[in-house]
Design an enzyme around this catalytic site. Structure first.
Site, short mmCIF file in Angstrom:
data_model
loop_
_atom_site.label_atom_id
_atom_site.label_comp_id
_atom_site.label_asym_id
_atom_site.label_seq_id
_atom_site.Cartn_x
_atom_site.Cartn_y
_atom_site.Cartn_z
N ASP A 286 0.84 -1.20 0.00
CA ASP A 286 0.00 0.00 0.00
C ASP A 286 0.88 1.24 0.00
OD1 ASP A 286 -2.30 1.43 0.00
OD2 ASP A 286 -2.94 0.89 2.02
N HIS B 178 3.29 2.92 -8.99
CA HIS B 178 3.08 1.49 -9.29
C HIS B 178 4.33 0.89 -9.96
CE1 HIS B 178 -0.95 1.93 -7.99
NE2 HIS B 178 -1.41 2.55 -9.06
N LEU C 118 10.90 -21.34 -4.10
CA LEU C 118 9.88 -20.41 -3.59
C LEU C 118 8.69 -20.45 -4.53
CD1 LEU C 118 9.40 -17.87 -1.60
CD2 LEU C 118 9.99 -16.49 -3.59
N SER D 68 -8.56 -5.70 4.33
CA SER D 68 -9.05 -5.47 2.97
C SER D 68 -9.37 -6.73 2.17
CB SER D 68 -8.06 -4.60 2.18
OG SER D 68 -7.81 -3.41 2.85
C1 FPP Z 1 -1.54 0.19 -3.47
O1 FPP Z 1 -1.15 1.50 -3.73
C2 FPP Z 1 -1.14 -0.75 -4.45
C3 FPP Z 1 -1.94 -1.36 -5.42
C4 FPP Z 1 -3.18 -0.87 -5.98
C5 FPP Z 1 -1.56 -2.64 -5.95
C6 FPP Z 1 -0.09 -2.93 -6.02
C7 FPP Z 1 0.41 -2.82 -7.38
C8 FPP Z 1 1.73 -2.76 -7.68
C9 FPP Z 1 2.84 -2.80 -6.68
C10 FPP Z 1 2.19 -2.58 -9.07
C11 FPP Z 1 1.69 -3.57 -10.06
C12 FPP Z 1 1.93 -4.96 -9.72
C13 FPP Z 1 2.59 -5.84 -10.47
C14 FPP Z 1 2.63 -7.25 -10.07
C15 FPP Z 1 3.30 -5.46 -11.68
P1 FPP Z 1 -2.27 2.62 -3.79
O2 FPP Z 1 -2.40 3.03 -5.22
O3 FPP Z 1 -3.52 2.13 -3.13
O4 FPP Z 1 -1.59 3.75 -2.92
P2 FPP Z 1 -2.32 4.92 -2.12
O5 FPP Z 1 -3.12 4.26 -1.00
O6 FPP Z 1 -1.16 5.72 -1.59
O7 FPP Z 1 -3.17 5.65 -3.10
#
Ligand code: FPP
Length: 229
Positions: free
Chosen positions: A14, A31, A126, A184
């Protein structure tokens, strides 16, 4: 000192959006950096002597509510990630597995996911699980429906555990980054006796040094599983 070695680790990543906003960047940059951190953490886990699986929450069933541009970007990023990652999976003897309902993804992405799973299915150091279009309640409902379809009329905990999509029935440690303290809808069945760790670090800033400290913290904990020891 725990007598339950860390075998199954789960991570709620997150803070990508906040990381980007703090730098005046588009959320997509967060991301992108977040995907690099997944790669580093997976390599750490592959080298760790007791970790067998690491499961990342990459896209929840609720993430479709995000703007289409962001969702499309995440899909392209995932495709690119898996394409680049295949070599590292093979080099580090890592098996890749997707959980969640990937039927909602494009045919091309579904194909990428399936071919990566197939190509890495014999790797043993893994299992790297990505939760994609995943929801914990939906996973339990599907497991029960699968059992009913098989003609079961009475269902045990073991039945449900084995009908889940995950290759394990229990998570040992769940980490969530960015200071939020929520589950969540992630791995609801599997976290029944998990230890939790909430880090204030935003996911793109998360490092394997911090993970190492968290693993050491886990190893100091006494897990009682409801008993008194
Ligand atoms: C949370 O950050 C993260 C996600 C929505 C998903 C995680 C995705 C990645 C790490 C990148 C893509 C994954 C792969 C496997 C290539 P947020 O956007 O909710 O952050 P915020 O709460 O600060 O807005």
């Amino acid at each position: 000192m725990t007598d339950s070695p860390l075998r199954n680790l789960a991570i709620i990543m997150d803070g990508n959006g906040r990381w980007a906003a703090q730098r005046g960047l588009n959320r997509t940059k967060g991301h992108e950096k977040g995907a690099e951190v997944i790669r580093e953490v997976t390599t750490y886990c592959a080298k760790h002597p007791t970790i067998e699986t690491v499961t990342f929450y990459a896209f929840s069933t609720e993430n479709w509510k995000r703007p289409k541009l962001e969702v499309d970007f995440l899909m392209r990023l995932l495709d690119r990630y898996l394409q680049n990652e295949l070599e590292t999976y093979q080099k580090n003897n890592v098996r890749f597995l997707a959980i969640g309902d990937i039927n909602a993804f494009s045919k091309k992405l579904q194909e990428r996911i399936r071919t990566t799973e197939e190509a890495t299915k014999s790797n043993k150091d893994l299992t790297h699980v990505l939760a994609l279009n995943y929801g914990g309640r939906a996973e339990i409902v599907s497991a029960v429906n699968r059992l009913l379809a098989k003609g079961k009329t009475e269902i045990t905990e073991t039945d449900i555990s084995t009908a889940l999509q995950t290759p394990y029935s229990d998570i040992d440690l769940l980490i969530r980054t960015s200071g939020e303290e929520r589950v969540s809808n992630f791995l609801l069945w599997q976290i029944s006796y998990a230890e939790f760790y909430f880090s204030h670090t935003l996911w793109p800033d998360f490092t394997t040094e911090e993970l190492d400290e968290i693993v050491t913290d886990y190893e100091q904990r006494t897990r009682r599983f409801g008993g008194l020891k």
